[in-house]
Design a protein around this motif. Structure first.
Motif: not given
Length: 145
Positions: A17, A24-29, A13, A20-21, A2
């Motif tokens: 993004e 793997s398995d990454t969310k930007v919040l 954001k 981190t594009d 995360i």
């Protein structure tokens, strides 16, 4: 993984993004209201000194600090001197560090389960929820004395 952005909103954001594009398995919040719940399954927090670092300590998660300013760095360094079991590892100023070395340091920390356990425990012991009470006691003592 995360990645949370706390200050610059949509522009921040978008930048994260892009960074981190390919991860793997990454969310930007953005605008996370309950970071502690999101962090509860993490092994390690990468942050700066501030609310997220304190939340990590409260729930027993070790952390590494990459500071955005000299003032942040000085604060973290002072805290580490005051508290011998300070649970956060200071990696330096964001604009001065070699990110390859930082990645190696983080991998080393992640590979040390005893450090992760003990640093997490020290954080829980350090952040006991009684800080305001102690400050008020000192202030009231100063007013009486």
């Amino acid at each position: 993984m995360i990645v949370a952005e706390g200050g610059s909103g949509v522009a921040g954001k978008a930048a994260l993004e892009k960074l981190t594009d390919k991860w793997s398995d990454t969310k930007v919040l953005v605008g996370v209201k309950d970071m502690a719940s999101l962090m509860s399954d993490c092994d390690l927090v990468v942050s700066k000194i501030g609310g997220t670092a304190l939340e990590a300590m409260c729930i027993g998660i070790a952390g590494v600090m990459i500071e955005p300013s000299p003032a942040h760095f000085e604060l973290t360094s002072a805290l580490a001197k005051i508290y011998p079991d300070w649970p956060m590892v200071e990696l330096g100023l964001a604009n001065e560090i070699d990110m390859r070395k930082v990645a190696d340091q983080i991998l080393g920390i992640l590979g040390d389960p005893e450090f992760l356990r003990s640093a997490g425990q020290h954080g829980v012991e350090l952040i006991d929820g009684l800080g305001c009470r102690r400050v008020l006691k000192e202030l009231l003592g100063e007013m009486d004395g």
